[in-house]
Design a protein around this motif. Structure first.
Motif, PDB file in Angstrom:
ATOM      1  N   PRO A   1       0.921  -1.015   0.062  1.00  0.00           N
ATOM      2  CA  PRO A   1      -0.037   0.001  -0.063  1.00  0.00           C
ATOM      3  C   PRO A   1       1.043   1.368  -0.117  1.00  0.00           C
ATOM      4  O   PRO A   1       2.042   1.332   0.179  1.00  0.00           O
ATOM      5  N   GLU A   2       0.158   2.426  -0.355  1.00  0.00           N
ATOM      6  CA  GLU A   2       0.932   3.714  -0.706  1.00  0.00           C
ATOM      7  C   GLU A   2       1.774   4.119   0.795  1.00  0.00           C
ATOM      8  O   GLU A   2       1.074   3.745   1.778  1.00  0.00           O
ATOM      9  N   GLN A   3       2.825   4.585   0.781  1.00  0.00           N
ATOM     10  CA  GLN A   3       3.596   5.000   1.960  1.00  0.00           C
ATOM     11  C   GLN A   3       3.813   6.236   1.868  1.00  0.00           C
ATOM     12  O   GLN A   3       4.658   6.848   0.952  1.00  0.00           O
ATOM     13  N   PRO A   4       3.268   7.133   2.883  1.00  0.00           N
ATOM     14  CA  PRO A   4       3.118   8.574   2.825  1.00  0.00           C
ATOM     15  C   PRO A   4       4.692   9.159   2.993  1.00  0.00           C
ATOM     16  O   PRO A   4       5.379   8.685   3.666  1.00  0.00           O
ATOM     17  N   GLY A   5       5.154   9.931   1.946  1.00  0.00           N
ATOM     18  CA  GLY A   5       6.307  10.375   2.058  1.00  0.00           C
ATOM     19  C   GLY A   5       7.455   9.748   1.253  1.00  0.00           C
ATOM     20  O   GLY A   5       8.616  10.049   1.148  1.00  0.00           O
ATOM     21  N   ALA A   6       6.975   8.538   1.092  1.00  0.00           N
ATOM     22  CA  ALA A   6       8.152   7.573   0.025  1.00  0.00           C
ATOM     23  C   ALA A   6       8.086   8.180  -1.198  1.00  0.00           C
ATOM     24  O   ALA A   6       7.257   8.471  -1.871  1.00  0.00           O
ATOM     25  N   ARG A   7       9.521   7.792  -1.908  1.00  0.00           N
ATOM     26  CA  ARG A   7       9.661   8.566  -3.126  1.00  0.00           C
ATOM     27  C   ARG A   7      10.505   7.458  -3.929  1.00  0.00           C
ATOM     28  O   ARG A   7      10.811   7.574  -5.118  1.00  0.00           O
ATOM     29  N   CYS A   8      10.957   6.454  -3.367  1.00  0.00           N
ATOM     30  CA  CYS A   8      12.290   5.490  -4.187  1.00  0.00           C
ATOM     31  C   CYS A   8      11.276   4.289  -4.615  1.00  0.00           C
ATOM     32  O   CYS A   8      10.665   3.435  -3.783  1.00  0.00           O
ATOM     33  N   ARG A   9      11.163   4.087  -6.003  1.00  0.00           N
ATOM     34  CA  ARG A   9      10.703   3.125  -6.641  1.00  0.00           C
ATOM     35  C   ARG A   9      11.693   1.871  -6.646  1.00  0.00           C
ATOM     36  O   ARG A   9      12.751   2.124  -7.241  1.00  0.00           O
ATOM     37  N   VAL A  10      11.472   0.726  -5.849  1.00  0.00           N
ATOM     38  CA  VAL A  10      12.468  -0.413  -5.730  1.00  0.00           C
ATOM     39  C   VAL A  10      12.123  -1.555  -6.634  1.00  0.00           C
ATOM     40  O   VAL A  10      11.087  -1.876  -6.502  1.00  0.00           O
ATOM     41  N   VAL A  11      12.949  -1.649  -7.571  1.00  0.00           N
ATOM     42  CA  VAL A  11      12.546  -2.806  -8.754  1.00  0.00           C
ATOM     43  C   VAL A  11      12.773  -4.123  -7.954  1.00  0.00           C
ATOM     44  O   VAL A  11      14.048  -4.510  -7.953  1.00  0.00           O
ATOM     45  N   LEU A  12      11.833  -4.827  -7.865  1.00  0.00           N
ATOM     46  CA  LEU A  12      11.954  -6.212  -7.092  1.00  0.00           C
ATOM     47  C   LEU A  12      11.887  -7.284  -8.192  1.00  0.00           C
ATOM     48  O   LEU A  12      12.279  -8.436  -8.124  1.00  0.00           O
ATOM     49  N   GLU A  13      10.866  -7.187  -9.166  1.00  0.00           N
ATOM     50  CA  GLU A  13      10.750  -8.174 -10.191  1.00  0.00           C
ATOM     51  C   GLU A  13      10.725  -7.592 -11.466  1.00  0.00           C
ATOM     52  O   GLU A  13      10.120  -6.665 -11.557  1.00  0.00           O
ATOM     53  N   LEU A  14      11.084  -8.317 -12.353  1.00  0.00           N
ATOM     54  CA  LEU A  14      10.848  -7.717 -14.152  1.00  0.00           C
ATOM     55  C   LEU A  14       9.800  -8.359 -14.584  1.00  0.00           C
ATOM     56  O   LEU A  14       9.422  -9.470 -14.388  1.00  0.00           O
ATOM     57  N   ASP A  15       9.339  -7.435 -15.623  1.00  0.00           N
ATOM     58  CA  ASP A  15       8.021  -8.224 -16.323  1.00  0.00           C
ATOM     59  C   ASP A  15       8.995  -8.756 -17.662  1.00  0.00           C
ATOM     60  O   ASP A  15       9.128  -8.168 -18.605  1.00  0.00           O
ATOM     61  N   GLY A  16       9.007 -10.197 -17.888  1.00  0.00           N
ATOM     62  CA  GLY A  16       9.488 -10.796 -19.073  1.00  0.00           C
ATOM     63  C   GLY A  16      11.257 -11.060 -19.126  1.00  0.00           C
ATOM     64  O   GLY A  16      11.623 -10.891 -17.769  1.00  0.00           O
ATOM     65  N   ASP A  17      11.558 -11.505 -19.690  1.00  0.00           N
ATOM     66  CA  ASP A  17      12.998 -12.043 -19.976  1.00  0.00           C
ATOM     67  C   ASP A  17      13.780 -11.079 -20.416  1.00  0.00           C
ATOM     68  O   ASP A  17      13.841 -10.586 -21.364  1.00  0.00           O
ATOM     69  N   PHE A  18      15.171 -10.580 -19.707  1.00  0.00           N
ATOM     70  CA  PHE A  18      15.974  -9.478 -20.002  1.00  0.00           C
ATOM     71  C   PHE A  18      16.966  -9.908 -21.060  1.00  0.00           C
ATOM     72  O   PHE A  18      17.006  -8.969 -21.802  1.00  0.00           O
ATOM     73  N   ALA A  19      17.582 -11.128 -20.891  1.00  0.00           N
ATOM     74  CA  ALA A  19      18.875 -11.363 -21.787  1.00  0.00           C
ATOM     75  C   ALA A  19      18.352 -11.328 -23.210  1.00  0.00           C
ATOM     76  O   ALA A  19      19.300 -10.730 -23.995  1.00  0.00           O
ATOM     77  N   PRO A  20      17.351 -12.097 -23.622  1.00  0.00           N
ATOM     78  CA  PRO A  20      17.183 -11.905 -25.099  1.00  0.00           C
ATOM     79  C   PRO A  20      16.963 -10.769 -25.759  1.00  0.00           C
ATOM     80  O   PRO A  20      17.409 -10.312 -26.740  1.00  0.00           O
ATOM     81  N   HIS A  21      16.290  -9.686 -25.083  1.00  0.00           N
ATOM     82  CA  HIS A  21      16.057  -8.482 -25.395  1.00  0.00           C
ATOM     83  C   HIS A  21      17.473  -7.684 -25.254  1.00  0.00           C
ATOM     84  O   HIS A  21      17.879  -6.847 -26.352  1.00  0.00           O
ATOM     85  N   LEU A  22      18.308  -7.794 -24.253  1.00  0.00           N
ATOM     86  CA  LEU A  22      19.645  -6.912 -24.399  1.00  0.00           C
ATOM     87  C   LEU A  22      20.411  -7.482 -25.638  1.00  0.00           C
ATOM     88  O   LEU A  22      21.038  -6.732 -26.080  1.00  0.00           O
ATOM     89  N   VAL A  23      20.475  -8.874 -25.961  1.00  0.00           N
ATOM     90  CA  VAL A  23      21.008  -9.236 -27.090  1.00  0.00           C
ATOM     91  C   VAL A  23      20.644  -8.668 -28.488  1.00  0.00           C
ATOM     92  O   VAL A  23      21.457  -8.172 -29.343  1.00  0.00           O
ATOM     93  N   GLU A  24      19.321  -8.601 -28.573  1.00  0.00           N
ATOM     94  CA  GLU A  24      18.523  -8.302 -29.464  1.00  0.00           C
ATOM     95  C   GLU A  24      19.019  -6.704 -29.741  1.00  0.00           C
ATOM     96  O   GLU A  24      19.377  -6.485 -30.741  1.00  0.00           O
ATOM     97  N   VAL A  25      18.996  -5.829 -28.802  1.00  0.00           N
ATOM     98  CA  VAL A  25      19.264  -4.290 -28.782  1.00  0.00           C
ATOM     99  C   VAL A  25      20.935  -4.175 -29.140  1.00  0.00           C
ATOM    100  O   VAL A  25      21.262  -3.355 -29.992  1.00  0.00           O
ATOM    101  N   LEU A  26      21.683  -4.891 -28.402  1.00  0.00           N
ATOM    102  CA  LEU A  26      23.077  -4.902 -28.721  1.00  0.00           C
ATOM    103  C   LEU A  26      23.530  -5.432 -30.354  1.00  0.00           C
ATOM    104  O   LEU A  26      24.377  -4.766 -30.928  1.00  0.00           O
ATOM    105  N   GLN A  27      22.684  -6.297 -30.778  1.00  0.00           N
ATOM    106  CA  GLN A  27      23.068  -6.693 -32.097  1.00  0.00           C
ATOM    107  C   GLN A  27      22.661  -5.533 -33.091  1.00  0.00           C
ATOM    108  O   GLN A  27      22.770  -5.853 -34.226  1.00  0.00           O
ATOM    109  N   SER A  28      21.779  -4.530 -32.491  1.00  0.00           N
ATOM    110  CA  SER A  28      21.162  -3.558 -33.619  1.00  0.00           C
ATOM    111  C   SER A  28      22.210  -2.561 -34.007  1.00  0.00           C
ATOM    112  O   SER A  28      21.612  -1.760 -34.616  1.00  0.00           O
TER     113      SER A  28
END
Ligand code: BDR
Ligand code: CA
Length: 335
Positions: free
Chosen positions: A292-319
């Motif tokens: 739930p919302e925390q009053p005064g909080a401002r830091c978005r902490v990434v705990l889980e990713l949506d999707g698979d990162f490695a294939p995306h990274l390779v695709e971008v670097l190959q571009s």
């Protein structure tokens, strides 16, 4: 077809193998327009990191991007000498790149950041993938900085995950806890990309082979560097692969990937001299109620990713566009 909007970026880094991946990712991303880069001591000294950055920029055909030398020492104490066991003595896995013709621009990294923020009011986005000394110095130079920049994405810290330098501290925060405390206390839109998510999104040997097979010297060089990095991470994962710290922060910053779980919470940094020094204390007590919302909080902490990162990274670097200079530009000296 729509073209993605391009945002001005300032990159702060300690180049570093995964910093090199983050830089290459930004350069290959149409959403990012890199206007300046500052270096800081961490994986290597700020000076060595700056040379690596200039050399990579030349290899990538972006030698015009200005690079400024940042802090050699943290706010308190002295630079510890780097992490040659992780990144090699030269910081880029003992791969030798052609020396850049470009020189560093005059002034410090902190001064460059403040200047860019004034040149692009409300638009500049910061990606910080090294210790936060330069960012803290910029805040001291101009306390208006948080109001001037659009947002800041930081690779650093550990929320639920263990540390990678001590039981609780991650390297970028541990290398300058006082700077991290100042940066995380400032009133700006901050996204923290901690070990929780960077250690659970891994690049495998098959991905490295795809980079080596690319037709541009940048992904080829990165594939070479990753050979060194993989050897270090074999002690962590039990196979040839690596964590993806800095490029994952870059991808989250430009929106190439998105977070599945990223609560906005308060984050304090332990600056004591005890065993907790450098820990990012994230208030995750909302875990059982879907944060739930925390009053005064401002830091978005990434705990889980949506999707698979490695294939995306390779695709971008190959571009990166095909190049015929690949064979002459890179000389791998990995043992
Ligand atoms: C972070 O520390 C550095 O070694 C890496 O480049 C990354 O930014 C990971 O803890
Ligand atoms: Ca780094």
């Amino acid at each position: 077809m729509t073209t993605p909007t391009s945002h001005p970026f300032y990159l702060d880094c300690d180049t570093g193998i995964d910093d090199a991946l983050a830089l290459a990712y930004l350069l290959a991303s149409p959403q990012a327009d890199v206007r300046g880069i500052g270096t800081v001591s961490g994986n290597v000294s700020a000076a060595v990191g700056a040379r690596n950055t200039l050399d990579l920029l030349q290899l990538a055909g972006h030698a015009h991007i200005p690079v400024a030398l940042g802090a050699h020492d943290p706010l308190v104490g002295s630079f510890h000498g780097g992490a040659p066991h992780v990144h090699g003595t030269n910081g880029i896995g003992e791969v030798s790149l052609e020396a850049a013709d470009a020189e560093l621009v005059p002034g410090t990294a902190a001064e460059m950041l403040v200047r860019l923020a004034h040149e692009h009011p409300g638009q500049l986005r910061i990606l910080a993938v090294g210790p936060l000394t330069n960012i803290a110095e910029a805040l001291r130079l101009d306390p208006e900085l948080p109001r001037l920049v659009q947002d800041i994405t930081i690779m650093g810290g550990a929320a639920f995950a263990p540390g990678n330098i001590t039981a609780v501290a991650e390297a970028n925060i541990a290398n300058d806890p006082e700077a991290a405390a100042e940066v995380l206390a400032a009133d700006w839109d901050v996204t923290l990309v901690p070990l929780d998510v960077t250690m659970s999104n891994v690049l495998e040997e098959s991905h490295r082979q795809e980079l080596l097979a690319a037709r541009h010297p940048v992904p080829q060089a990165l594939g070479d560097m990753l050979g060194y990095y993989f050897r270090f991470y074999e002690s962590q994962f039990g196979r040839a692969c690596s964590a993806m710290h800095d490029p994952l922060a870059a991808a989250l910053a430009v929106g190439g990937v998105s977070a599945a779980v990223a609560p906005v919470v308060t984050v304090d940094v332990d600056t004591t001299d005890g065993p907790g020094r450098g820990q990012t204390i994230c208030d995750l007590r909302g875990l059982y109620m879907d944060y739930p919302e925390q009053p005064g909080a401002r830091c978005r902490v990434v705990l889980e990713l949506d999707g698979d990162f490695a294939p995306h990274l390779v695709e971008v670097l190959q571009s990166f566009p095909e190049s015929t200079t690949a064979a002459v530009a890179v000389g791998a000296a990995v043992a």
